[in-house]
Design an enzyme around this catalytic site. Structure first.
Site, mmCIF file in Angstrom:
data_model
loop_
_atom_site.group_PDB
_atom_site.id
_atom_site.type_symbol
_atom_site.label_atom_id
_atom_site.label_comp_id
_atom_site.label_asym_id
_atom_site.label_seq_id
_atom_site.Cartn_x
_atom_site.Cartn_y
_atom_site.Cartn_z
ATOM 1 N N ASP A 23 -34.210 -35.539 -15.269
ATOM 2 C CA ASP A 23 -32.875 -36.115 -15.055
ATOM 3 C C ASP A 23 -32.156 -35.471 -13.881
ATOM 4 O OD1 ASP A 23 -32.818 -38.079 -17.037
ATOM 5 O OD2 ASP A 23 -32.191 -36.681 -18.576
ATOM 6 N N ASP A 24 -32.426 -34.179 -13.633
ATOM 7 C CA ASP A 24 -31.746 -33.491 -12.533
ATOM 8 C C ASP A 24 -31.950 -34.233 -11.217
ATOM 9 O OD1 ASP A 24 -30.716 -31.490 -14.094
ATOM 10 O OD2 ASP A 24 -31.894 -29.866 -13.229
ATOM 11 N N GLU A 31 -38.656 -35.407 -23.236
ATOM 12 C CA GLU A 31 -37.276 -35.473 -22.772
ATOM 13 C C GLU A 31 -36.586 -34.251 -23.356
ATOM 14 O OE1 GLU A 31 -33.287 -38.297 -22.774
ATOM 15 O OE2 GLU A 31 -34.610 -38.305 -24.510
ATOM 16 N N HIS A 79 -32.719 -37.345 -10.694
ATOM 17 C CA HIS A 79 -31.978 -38.616 -10.710
ATOM 18 C C HIS A 79 -30.505 -38.407 -10.408
ATOM 19 C CE1 HIS A 79 -29.114 -41.220 -12.833
ATOM 20 N NE2 HIS A 79 -29.853 -42.203 -12.343
ATOM 21 N N HIS A 80 -29.904 -37.417 -11.051
ATOM 22 C CA HIS A 80 -28.463 -37.217 -10.899
ATOM 23 C C HIS A 80 -28.100 -36.894 -9.449
ATOM 24 C CE1 HIS A 80 -28.525 -37.589 -15.098
ATOM 25 N NE2 HIS A 80 -28.343 -36.341 -15.478
ATOM 26 N N ASN A 94 -26.801 -46.949 -20.174
ATOM 27 C CA ASN A 94 -25.622 -46.251 -20.669
ATOM 28 C C ASN A 94 -24.383 -46.522 -19.822
ATOM 29 O OD1 ASN A 94 -26.860 -45.155 -22.903
ATOM 30 N ND2 ASN A 94 -27.496 -43.285 -21.846
ATOM 31 N N ASP A 141 -31.989 -45.177 -19.871
ATOM 32 C CA ASP A 141 -30.751 -44.443 -20.164
ATOM 33 C C ASP A 141 -29.758 -44.554 -19.018
ATOM 34 O OD1 ASP A 141 -30.842 -43.329 -22.728
ATOM 35 O OD2 ASP A 141 -32.126 -41.687 -22.082
ATOM 36 N N ASP A 186 -38.815 -38.310 -27.429
ATOM 37 C CA ASP A 186 -37.397 -38.468 -27.150
ATOM 38 C C ASP A 186 -36.610 -37.221 -27.539
ATOM 39 O OD1 ASP A 186 -34.969 -40.195 -26.620
ATOM 40 O OD2 ASP A 186 -34.638 -39.743 -28.747
#
Length: 609
Positions: free
Chosen positions: A326-327, A300, A329-330, A402, A398, A264
């Site tokens: 994450d890129d 991560e 996903h965004h 979130n 997340d 993490d």
């Protein structure tokens, strides 16, 4: 059948002559061991701050604790099991008491991974290791090859995401016993499933961490974090602290036979030494269990440090096997939902082109300035990395949890575009990951939940609601009051999957589609991935993306997808045999693409076919 144990200098170790107890507490002169059979006995302190005692009459299942000079009673920071929660006594565990049946298991190569992230407490109604174990066969039949468990380290209370753990060696007792966790892993291996576990080495949780009381050496006040002083990876006394976490990594892999770790937020680890603690953990794994089987280290890392994912001359990772992407996903979230607030700002200009970049090169931010970060540059070039260095997804705990109401992307986004993005991901060379329930478009949210003591619970609930105050939708107090209370049991219960949904029409259709895509992936694409050494190439215009990947000696993989508002003009047909052609038709030698079309081909290398 065999047994497995990881030897370590910390905690309680069962020996033929009894149990050896060891606690590192340099800042206190005396520590008493409290043990039922032996009562309270002083431990012997050496010059390095270790307190040790062997109790001949102690054994498996005994409860014990340490008493400090001020009378405070604390659990063992290296406890293998704390059935009375984080404030209670620890329990002696003999790892040799569990008989494994997976002697032939050697793991799986990383390019075969299709990851399924799950939270033990909400994956099933029962929320236990045993209940999850009984669901593994369904995941294997679907085409999942790796299960990733959210953190298990003992946390305060009966429910938590896991990132507030304070006893890193003790699987939380709310899920079951250590042996029941081992049975889950053993069963997974019998089904061909890898199992990874999420570990948190950047902080301890806010309740139940007693290390400050007797071992301030565990923290380095020169580095401050959102959780207080950083864990001491690079200050005086850091060698023992580093060893604590290196042993923890090896413990999960050796004693519980996990196939890898997901680390993490390594960007929140403060370590100015070389090698970095992540690299030292990789080295310890390579010199230990990875000599006999595949062991993977997934990171991560918000900093997008490609250097942490580099391969050596033999193609072996120097640190991370892969990183959560994450890129990607965004970019998907922006074009599928239209949301552009917060960090989505960085992907709003042309999200389809960003998605194409992520599919081809992994990171979108490879050193460019980030508007969301006020011009700060983010990331390192990733074009020298193979696509398998990226674990990519449409959502994670997340990205769902979130949100104020824990909505999943299929509840927010355009269904045509979400469906197309899923096909692109599953038929790409990336390692795809599902968040539990993705495979059948679960209707349940995944909310933020915890179970802290009264004072902390109030602060967390108020803080959760106030952090959304900057969003227009939550500008007034009444709107914020509707955000579920993290400490309410109802918030936790609402997040549990409803497995019966899998049999209803809409959910079953999604399940069948995912199964078909994964069957194609495993049969046609995965066998060609081992030779990949670098990124793909891409182009994008008017909502249409084209990506090609060099598969080394196995040819090339081509993907064409149309994510624009209207059907696309004709496009050249990519070379190779058709793998998937949803929403595309060939007319007069050119492709006509409907909105949401995904067209994938495999091209053999020259001289083959």
């Amino acid at each position: 059948m065999t047994t497995h144990a990881h030897p370590m200098p910390f905690g309680a170790t069962v020996q033929a002559q009894g149990v050896d107890f060891a606690l590192w507490a340099p800042s206190v002169e005396t520590v008493l061991l409290e043990h039922g059979a032996a009562g309270s006995q002083p431990m012997e302190r050496d010059a390095h701050g270790w307190h040790r005692l062997t109790v001949p009459q102690a054994g498996q299942g005994d409860s014990y604790a340490f008493r400090l000079p001020d009378g405070t009673r604390v659990p063992d920071p290296a406890s293998r099991y704390n059935p009375e929660d984080v404030h209670g006594p620890s329990r002696v565990v003999d790892p040799h008491s569990f008989a494994w049946t997976d002697d032939a298991w050697r793991g799986r190569p990383w390019e075969e991974a299709v990851v399924y992230e799950l939270h033990l407490g909400t994956f099933t109604e029962e929320g236990t290791f045993e209940a999850a174990r009984q669901r593994l066969e369904e995941l294997a039949e679907l085409g999942i090859t790796a299960v990733e468990l959210m953190p298990l380290a003992d946390f305060p209370g009966r429910r938590n995401w896991g990132y507030d753990g304070v006893l890193p060696f003790a699987p939380d007792a709310s899920y079951g016993t250590p042996d029941e966790l081992k049975a889950l892993v053993d069963t997974a291996h019998s089904l061909g499933l890898m199992v990874l576990v999420d570990v948190v080495y950047n902080h301890f949780g806010p309740e139940g961490n007693y290390l400050h009381a007797y071992c301030p050496e565990f923290f380095n006040g020169e580095h401050q974090t959102p959780w207080g002083p950083a864990i001491n990876f690079d200050g005086p006394g850091s060698r023992t602290v580093r060893d604590f976490f290196i042993h923890n990594a090896c413990y999960w892999i050796e004693e519980f036979r996990f196939d890898g770790l997901r680390m993490d937020a390594i960007h929140a680890i403060h370590d100015e030494t070389r090698p970095h603690i992540v690299q030292e953990i990789r080295q310890a794994l390579d010199e230990g269990p990875a000599r006999e089987r595949h062991v993977h280290l997934v990171l991560e890392n918000d900093a997008n440090e490609a250097s942490m994912l580099m391969r050596d001359g033999r193609g072996i990772p120097v640190a991370g096997t892969a990183q959560w992407n994450d890129d990607l996903h965004h970019a998907v979230h922006v074009f599928a939902t239209g949301e552009r607030d917060g960090y989505y700002t960085d992907y709003a200009a042309d999200p389809v082109a960003s998605f194409a970049c992520a599919l081809a090169e992994g990171f979108i931010y490879q050193g460019q300035p980030s508007a969301f970060r006020h011009g700060e540059r983010r990331g390192e070039p990733s074009t020298r990395l193979p696509p398998q260095a990226f674990v990519s997804f449409l959502q994670t705990h997340d990205q769902v949890g979130n949100r104020a109401f824990g909505e999943r992307i299929h509840a927010l986004g355009d269904p045509v575009l979400v469906r197309a993005a899923m096909a692109c991901l599953l038929l790409s060379p990336h390692v795809p990951m599902f968040f539990m329930g993705d495979e059948f478009a679960a209707s349940t949210p995944f909310l933020y939940f915890c179970d802290f003591g009264p004072e902390l619970a109030t602060a967390v609930s108020e803080g959760r609601r106030s952090e959304f105050g900057g969003f227009a939708a939550f500008a007034d107090e009444a709107a914020r009051a509707r955000i579920p209370d993290p400490n309410a049991e109802s918030t936790f219960v609402a997040s549990k999957l409803r497995w019966r949904e899998r049999g209803t029409r809409a959910h079953f259709e999604r399940l069948c589609e995912v199964r078909q895509l994964l069957e194609v992936r495993h049969r046609l694409i995965v066998p060609r991935l081992a030779g990949m050494t670098a990124a793909g190439v891409y182009r994008s215009d008017n909502g249409t993306l084209q990506v090609s990947w060099d598969l080394g000696t196995s040819g090339r993989l081509h993907m064409l997808a149309h994510l624009g508002e209207k059907p696309a003009a004709s496009r050249a047909v990519p070379p190779g045999a058709l793998v998937h052609g949803e929403g595309a038709a060939i007319q007069e030698g050119a492709l006509q693409l409907e909105r949401g079309a995904v067209y994938v081909t495999l091209e053999d290398p020259p001289g083959v076919g």
